[in-house]
Structure formats: C-alpha cells, structure tokens
Design a protein around this motif. Structure first.
Motif: not given
Length: 463
Positions: A320-346
């Motif tokens: 839960h703490l990790g989800a709270n820290t990384t959920d849809n953050r505005e900074m790319p390097d700490i945004c879970m959803q964004h980085l998972c999308a980047v890994m899928l593409i790249d």
C-alpha cells in the motif's frame, strides 16, 4: 541511631554502548574490510557517483550546483558535474542532492534509508578536504552505511517513519557524521562529541512525499544529512567540544525520539555484520516501489514475447505504501503507470526514457497507461520491508499471464554483478561526461586502493 548513608556506585559518564560505538568509529580506517565487503562497497560507491553525475543535469542538481557556486569561500572539495570547488560542507550538500536527484541511488529496506546519497557525498567531500587515499574513502563509506542503517533500525524504522519522522534524513545524518569524523581522524572522545552534534542536527519529516519538483526531497535525503555530517566533523576537528554521551542519561536521543527503541542495535555485530551487504542497488533508474513490477513485466515480455498492442489490461500489485507513493505521479521516474507503459513499448526502461517528460504526453504512452491499474495489496504490505511486486496481464488473444517478483534484482537476495553495476553506471555517466571518462571512472573505482589522494577523481567527475 541514624543509619549510615548507602553509597551508590557512580553512574558512568559514558555508557558502554557509547564507548564501544565511538571506539569503533575512531578506529575504522585502521581496520581492513573483508574482500567481499570491499567489493560491495565499490559497487555502491560507483553507483552513487554515477547518480551524482546524471543528477547534475536535472533540476535539483542544477539548483544545488548554482547554490554551491554562489556561496564562495574556501576551496576544499569538488561539486560533481561542474568545475565548482567549494567548502566541504557546501560540496557535501550539493553532491548529496545530486545523488538523489534522479531516483537511481541505493536503498536499505530494513532501515528505510537511502544511505549512499548522504554517506558517499559526505565521505567524498571530507576525503578531498583531508587529502585521504582511496582505501580510507572505501572504509569510511562502509562505516557510514553501518552507522546510518543501525541508527534508524534502533528506532524501529517502520514505526518511526509511520509517526511522521523522515528515516531518510535521520539515519544518513549519523552515517555521514561517522564517515566524515573517521576521515578527520577524530579520536574516540572527539567522536563522542561528533555524535552529539549529529543528534542535535537530526531532523526531517515525511512530508517530502508531497514535493512534486523533487528539490526538497533531494535535500532531505542527501543534501541535508551530508552537509550536517561534514559540518559536525569539521566543527569538532576545529576544537568544538560537547556532550560525551547523547545516547544515554537524562533527556538523551532515545528518550526524545524512541517509542520502542533498541539502542543496542547500534553496536550489535558491529564489525561482523556490514550493512552495505544488505543494501539494494537499483536495477532501474526509478523509484524503489517500481523496481519489482518492472522486473516482473520484463520477465513476462521475455518469456512470452508480449508486445504493447497485445495488452488489454494490466494489474500491478505492490504494498500500500508503494502504491501511494507512485500512483499516477507527475514525475516520470516515480509514476508506476507511466513506466509500465514505457517498458511495454520499449521492452526496457533506461535512464533516458525514465526521465523523458515529453513521453508522458505521447498519445501511444497515454493510451497504454489507461490500461494499467495499480493496487495496494495487504499481503505485499505484510512482506515489507522487502519490496515485492505482482504484474497480471490480460492479452487480446485471451491469455492471462502473471509474475510475482519476490527478490528484486539488485537486492542482497538477487544481487547485481560487477559488470551489471558498471553497465548501469555507464548508462548514467556517458551522456554527461562521455564514454572515455566514464570508463576511466569505473576503472578508478575498481582500483580505488591504488589512489593516494582522492582528489585525483575530481577531473573525472567535472562537468
């Protein structure tokens, strides 16, 4: 008949715990490190130096360098990524901020700290000031990790952080002070003064989680502890005296900050259990809670040939703490959803891709990001401080895939090799200082014991 007064034994002015801790710190540079510990310390030193170099081009790093330049004063230590040479305290402040600017610095789960950004910054600044050799720097860094991590563990780190205190500031302040004090060649008595000055400066509250620009967070994690540790060592070396035992007696450190403290943890197995051996190096240049999901996603991509266009839905589970820290953050390097999308593409995540703010607005990334659901998980919270992650995929062809990462690559249970650490460092270093200097820096760290004056590293680290 009036009874004679009972003579009580005198209370020792310095507790056995403080005597042992101060003696260990004062003698640490004379004690060779076991071979495995020396090797692991080099891994963390190179990893942190690379984080500093890459961080020098991010906003927290640029602000830190500009601040150090504005202060002027005596020239004692270099500010990495620049040609600024500043007072050791200001160099430590700037380099500590650089080290945490890009979220790729190391972390220690049990203590809830990022030891390297504070300890390495302080060690390097004081080693330059004192013209210490490479072997002394190596031993000081290992010492700093020991004191840093034991300090917050002695306070029950998870509970201490839950109460609102910043473990990421408290532990590294003491670790930085210990490393700097050893390099300043303080004896045991002056080391006790040093620890008292560290305790007086120990501070930090966990509202850093709300810092969207990462500047204050970089200060809290790296800059402030490094500066305070070097300042404490410099003041005591100059002649400042202080309390000889801040860890026991009336109104001591543990009375002020401990709810269920274990002071003996500060010296438990000291010299036998090296905390740097239990410190994680990040495989990915992203926030710690994102490491396990990226490991899981990479395994699924490799094992099943998953492509971005196949994914209909992704569920990511972390504590839960990790989800709270990384959920849809505005900074790319700490945004879970964004980085998972980047890994899928790249198919991977590099330092460049994890810090590319423009990609957060790219239609393909945004479309894939909408299919990523992040959930806090009770069982994974129970596994803390071990950071685990589960990724579940539903594909267009009907397949449902899942992978549970229990031991993240780079943790003590699944360590990175020297070649992997160097490859990560080169990815961070090369865009800033070029391939030739990057390779020379790696070689210098691997052969650190041969360096007679660590100021020789300065030319490799300048911007």
């Amino acid at each position: 008949m009036i009874p004679r007064a009972i003579r009580m034994p005198p209370v020792p002015r310095v507790s056995p715990l403080m005597q042992r801790l101060s003696a260990y710190i004062a003698g640490a540079l004379r004690k060779p490190l076991p071979a495995a510990v020396a090797e692991k310390t080099k891994h963390h030193l190179l990893d942190t130096l690379a984080a500093m170099v890459s961080g020098s081009r991010l906003r927290p790093g640029r602000e830190a360098i500009a601040f150090a330049r504005s202060q002027g004063g005596v020239k004692e230590a270099g500010v990495i990524g620049s040609r600024v040479v500043a007072a050791a305290t200001n160099a430590a402040l700037a380099n500590g901020m650089l080290a945490h600017a890009d979220e790729t610095d190391d972390s220690h789960s049990r203590s809830q700290t990022h030891p390297g950004c504070g300890v390495v910054a302080a060690s390097l600044a004081m080693a330059e000031r004192e013209r210490a050799g490479g072997a002394a720097l190596l031993r000081a860094v290992a010492l700093g990790y020991d004191v840093c991590c034991r300090l917050t563990q002695s306070l029950n780190a998870v509970q201490f952080r839950a109460a609102g205190h910043s473990t990421h500031s408290f532990g590294p302040t003491f670790g930085a002070a210990a490393a700097a004090g050893a390099l300043a060649r303080l004896d045991a008595r002056r080391t006790r003064y040093l620890l008292s000055y560290a305790a007086q400066q120990a501070s930090g509250i966990s509202c850093w989680m709300r810092d969207e620009e990462h500047i204050e967070k970089a200060f809290d994690f790296g800059g402030m502890p490094a500066r305070n540790g070097v300042a404490a060592a410099a003041m005591v070396a100059h002649g400042f005296t202080g309390l000889e035992d801040v860890l026991s007696g009336e109104r001591n450190f543990f009375v002020a900050y401990g709810r269920s403290p274990d002071p003996e943890e500060l010296v438990r197995e000291l010299g036998e259990r090296y905390e740097i051996m239990h410190t994680d190096i990040k495989r990915w240049a992203v926030g710690s809670p994102i490491q396990a999901p990226l490991d899981s996603l990479l395994e699924l991509i490799r094992a099943h040939g998953v492509r971005a266009e196949q994914v209909e839905r992704m569920i990511v589970r972390v504590a839960h703490l990790g989800a709270n820290t990384t959920d849809n953050r505005e900074m790319p390097d700490i945004c879970m959803q964004h980085l998972c999308a980047v890994m899928l593409i790249d198919g991977t995540v590099s330092f460049g891709s994890s810090h590319d703010e423009a990609r957060m607005r790219h239609p393909k990334v945004l479309g894939l990001r909408k299919r990523v659901q992040l959930l806090g998980d009770d069982a994974l919270s129970q596994a803390m401080p071990r950071r685990e992650g589960i990724v579940e995929l539903k594909l267009a062809d009907g397949r449902e895939l899942a992978h549970h990462t229990r031991a993240v690559r780079g943790t003590p249970e699944n360590p990175m090799t020297r070649s992997e650490v160097e490859a990560k460092a080169l990815d961070l270093l090369t865009p800033v200082i070029g391939r030739r200097r990057s390779s020379a820096l790696c070689a210098a760290v691997w052969g650190l014991e041969k360096i007679r004056d660590v100021r020789a590293l300065r030319r490799l680290l300048q911007g």
